[in-house]
Scaffold this active site. Structure first.
Site, short mmCIF file in Angstrom:
data_model
loop_
_atom_site.label_atom_id
_atom_site.label_comp_id
_atom_site.label_asym_id
_atom_site.label_seq_id
_atom_site.Cartn_x
_atom_site.Cartn_y
_atom_site.Cartn_z
N LYS A 1 6.59 -7.16 -4.49
CA LYS A 1 7.47 -6.20 -3.83
C LYS A 1 8.91 -6.40 -4.29
O LYS A 1 9.32 -7.53 -4.53
CB LYS A 1 7.45 -6.44 -2.31
CG LYS A 1 6.19 -6.05 -1.58
CD LYS A 1 6.32 -6.36 -0.09
CE LYS A 1 5.04 -6.07 0.67
NZ LYS A 1 4.70 -4.65 0.75
N ARG B 1 -6.18 -4.75 3.75
CA ARG B 1 -7.52 -4.16 3.86
C ARG B 1 -8.58 -5.10 3.27
O ARG B 1 -9.73 -5.07 3.71
CB ARG B 1 -7.53 -2.77 3.19
CG ARG B 1 -7.18 -2.79 1.73
CD ARG B 1 -6.78 -1.41 1.21
NE ARG B 1 -5.44 -1.02 1.62
CZ ARG B 1 -4.86 0.15 1.34
NH1 ARG B 1 -5.51 1.06 0.64
NH2 ARG B 1 -3.64 0.42 1.75
#
Ligand code: BES
Ligand code: MN
Ligand code: ZN
Length: 504
Positions: free
Chosen positions: A280, A354
């Protein structure tokens, strides 16, 4: 009736006590104010304050501009007839529109103004005792564990004790329940506010174990070796890039009622999310200490269910990992095998939540639960769609709507969102059963939900609660919410468990 009959002390918040009358010991009296066409009216309950004193108070408050609107706080010197030094009046809006959440917020606003006060008494409890207790407790919440050289001085310390004026029947039970709930919210906030330097998977697991043991839960911890050998490819794949290796914690509460339904809770426990190799940018990484808020909430909730002795069986399945880039990290393009055998092409290592949730969902569903609720700081897209204070609730239609409705009722404001079928094909992979991301950014919260749906067995009533924004308040405090961890969605989860216990 004179003094209080019950006191709830808690290490995480102020002491709260029921009082049948206004004692001399209160330094501040907190009252509610309703707004009205002819000026504000004071909410003082049943004879807790003499009529002439109430009239003086309302006149003085009106003179300084108090209207009784929501979010309004007015502090004035107390009339001489009161032993308290000052009166804090918090607005509740119109009398006919008052709700538990308005009382909770007003109490939170009052609590935040009471720094440096030893004891406060309040009449907000005459409107809604439970909501007032929760609001005061949570509004007074602070996190100062890491303030070594700037510990709060006495004037900045949260209020020490709140006397809740009430003549309600079963006031003690109501207070005990509200303090237990507020304590669980504070426990979740503490986890979220603990920095990633101090809360890493093994440490998180041992703190969860301590909470579980104290609540009488069955606790099971899988370490990195057990995860690798056990086929938990999602948790291991995400966690292997960090020197602080992953864990899977399972906490079980068995109700005394033999035929109680089983609710499986699953919470995302990424103790820090750098994005991994798909790293990020710095600005997007700042708040990634909050990426274990789902885990924090389900750990606090299963312990709370035990404390309240709910007639429902509850498991919490909590995958914990640190998502780091390194020479041992998974790469974009790697294929991993989730628990249960589904293969996933990891196109973007920053879509890690996820992957750990899929393993945990399959494991949780091996116990054949009637209901499954997973919660996670899963997607930035949640905030694009719904803003920072509204959790997105997805899942099987009926249960999704039930969870969202209950979330609204408790003031956490979850909102139902769809899982459109046409997005499923966008998760097809060239090499594996599934890809972990789509090749576009539309409906990012929903495609994450659709990914998880692949792992939920037929017949399980399921809700997926994305709390990316609501779990962590990056703005100023408001209502009973402090900066940092909010404890969302603990109050939704416990209310759903109570609803399942009552209605199946
Ligand atoms: N933990 C983040 C989601 C998040 C973002 C939580 C902002 C709280 C605030 C999650 O792991 C993530 O990085 N999601 C990606 C998914 C994308 C790569 C498909 C995102 O939202 O950008
Ligand atoms: Mn991520
Ligand atoms: Zn994440």
């Amino acid at each position: 009736m004179s003094s209080e009959n019950v006191t709830e002390s808690s290490p995480l918040g102020p002491e709260l006590a029921i009082a049948g009358s206004l004692s001399d010991g209160a330094d501040v009296l907190v009252i509610g104010l309703y707004s009205g066409e002819d000026g504000p009216t004071a909410v003082v309950g049943d004879g807790f304050v003499a009529d002439d004193v109430v009239a003086d108070l309302v006149a003085a408050l009106t003179a300084v501009g108090a209207k009784g609107k929501a979010d309004e706080l007015t502090r004035i010197p107390a009339p001489t007839a009161l032993s308290a030094g000052s009166v804090v009046a918090v607005g509740l809006g119109k009398a006919d529109g008052v709700t538990a959440e308005k009382v909770r917020k007003a109490a939170g606003i009052a609590a935040r103004s009471l720094t440096g006060v030893g004891t406060a008494a309040t009449t907000l409890s005459a409107v809604d005792l439970g909501a007032a207790a929760e609001g005061f407790y949570l509004g007074a919440y602070t996190f100062s564990e890491f303030k070594a050289k700037s510990a709060p001085d006495d004037d900045a310390k949260p209020v020490g004790r709140v006397e809740l004026l009430s003549t309600a029947k079963k006031a003690d039970a109501t207070l005990a329940r509200s303090v237990a709930i507020a304590e669980a919210v504070a426990t979740a906030r503490n986890f979220v506010n603990t920095p990633p330097s101090h809360l890493y998977p093994a440490e998180f697991a041992s703190r969860a174990q301590a909470i579980g043991k104290a609540a009488g839960l069955e606790v099971e911890i899988l370490d990195d070796k057990a995860l690798e050998q056990g086929g938990y490819g999602g948790i291991f794949g995400v966690g292997k890039g960090s020197s602080r290796l992953p864990r899977l914690v399972r906490l079980k509460y068995a109700s005394a009622k033999s035929d109680a339904p089983l609710v499986a809770l699953v919470g995302k426990g990424i103790t820090f999310d750098t994005g991994g190799i798909s790293i990020k940018p710095a600005a997007s990484m700042e708040n990634m200490t909050s990426d274990m808020a789902g885990a924090a909430a389900v750990i606090a909730t299963v312990a709370l269910a035990a404390k309240l002795g709910l007639d429902v069986n509850v498991t919490a399945t909590v995958p914990m990992a640190e998502n780091m880039p390194s020479d041992t990290a998974q790469r974009p393009g790697d294929v991993l095998t989730q628990y249960g055998g589904t293969t996933v092409e990891v196109i973007n290592t920053d879509a890690e939540g996820r992957l750990i949730l899929a393993d945990a969902i399959v494991r949780a569903c091996a116990d054949d639960p009637a209901y499954l609720i997973d919660t996670a700081t899963l997607t930035g897209a949640q905030m694009v769609a719904l803003g920072t204070r509204t959790p997105g609730v997805m899942g099987t239609d009926e249960f999704r709507d039930r969870v969202a409705r209950i979330s609204q009722e408790v003031g956490e404001n979850g909102w139902p969102m769809p899982l459109p079928d046409e997005l499923r094909a966008d998760l097809n992979s060239r090499v594996a059963d599934l890809a972990n991301v789509t090749n576009h950014r539309w409906g990012g919260m929903l495609s994450a939900g659709i990914f998880l749906k692949e792992f939920v067995p037929e017949g399980v009533a399921w809700a997926h609660v994305d709390i990316a924004g609501p779990a962590y308040n990056t703005g100023g405090p408001f209502g009973y919410i402090s900066k940092g961890g909010t404890g969302v969605p603990v109050r939704t989860l416990i209310a759903v468990l109570e609803d399942v216990a009552a209605n199946g």
